[in-house]
Design an enzyme around this catalytic site. Sequence first.
Site, mmCIF file in Angstrom:
data_model
loop_
_atom_site.group_PDB
_atom_site.id
_atom_site.type_symbol
_atom_site.label_atom_id
_atom_site.label_comp_id
_atom_site.label_asym_id
_atom_site.label_seq_id
_atom_site.Cartn_x
_atom_site.Cartn_y
_atom_site.Cartn_z
ATOM 1 N N PRO A 284 1.102 -1.483 -0.067
ATOM 2 C CG PRO A 284 0.028 -1.201 2.190
ATOM 3 C CD PRO A 284 0.791 -2.481 1.588
ATOM 4 C CE1 TYR A 285 2.498 7.851 -2.017
ATOM 5 C CE2 TYR A 285 1.250 8.455 0.456
ATOM 6 C CZ TYR A 285 1.633 8.735 -1.104
ATOM 7 O OH TYR A 285 2.675 10.140 -1.582
ATOM 8 C CE1 TYR A 286 1.489 8.684 4.447
ATOM 9 C CE2 TYR A 286 -1.017 7.850 3.535
ATOM 10 C CZ TYR A 286 0.296 8.558 3.010
ATOM 11 O OH TYR A 286 -0.391 10.061 2.901
#
Length: 146
Positions: free
Chosen positions: A107-109
């Site tokens: 995921p992005y984070y």
Amino acid sequence: MSSTTRERVLRHLTAVADLQPPVQKTGKAPYPTEITSELFRAYTRSPHDVGGEFDVPCEWTEEEHEAWGHRAYVTTECLAWRGAWCAEERRRMQNVDLGTTQYLGLPYYGRWLLSAARILVDGHHVTLTELINKIDEVKKRHEPAR
């Protein structure tokens, strides 16, 4: 999209898939005279570099924010504020240095946290053993009682 454009895009995506598969294939490096413009473009493309690439339309949806993403963002901003890393280093670590599988699979984070961990270890702020021990300690705190 015209037929010739489709063929050109397909050739490009096939060349990229050959160079950046989820599981890396071994092979011989081509001689410079064997590198076509399509192969050169595929060699120089990183997974996050999709600007100007053709793609199918996608539907935009509002997603609920997850609390861990906000905490990850604040943690990494504090690292920057404390001088542990700079924005350019973070971008390189989370976009360019990751392989295609990790870039597209995290995921992005999650990519932010992975790059933060790598920078902390690479910068000798913590040892890998200390980081692993802390992760295990936090996991145990959040495990349900048996």
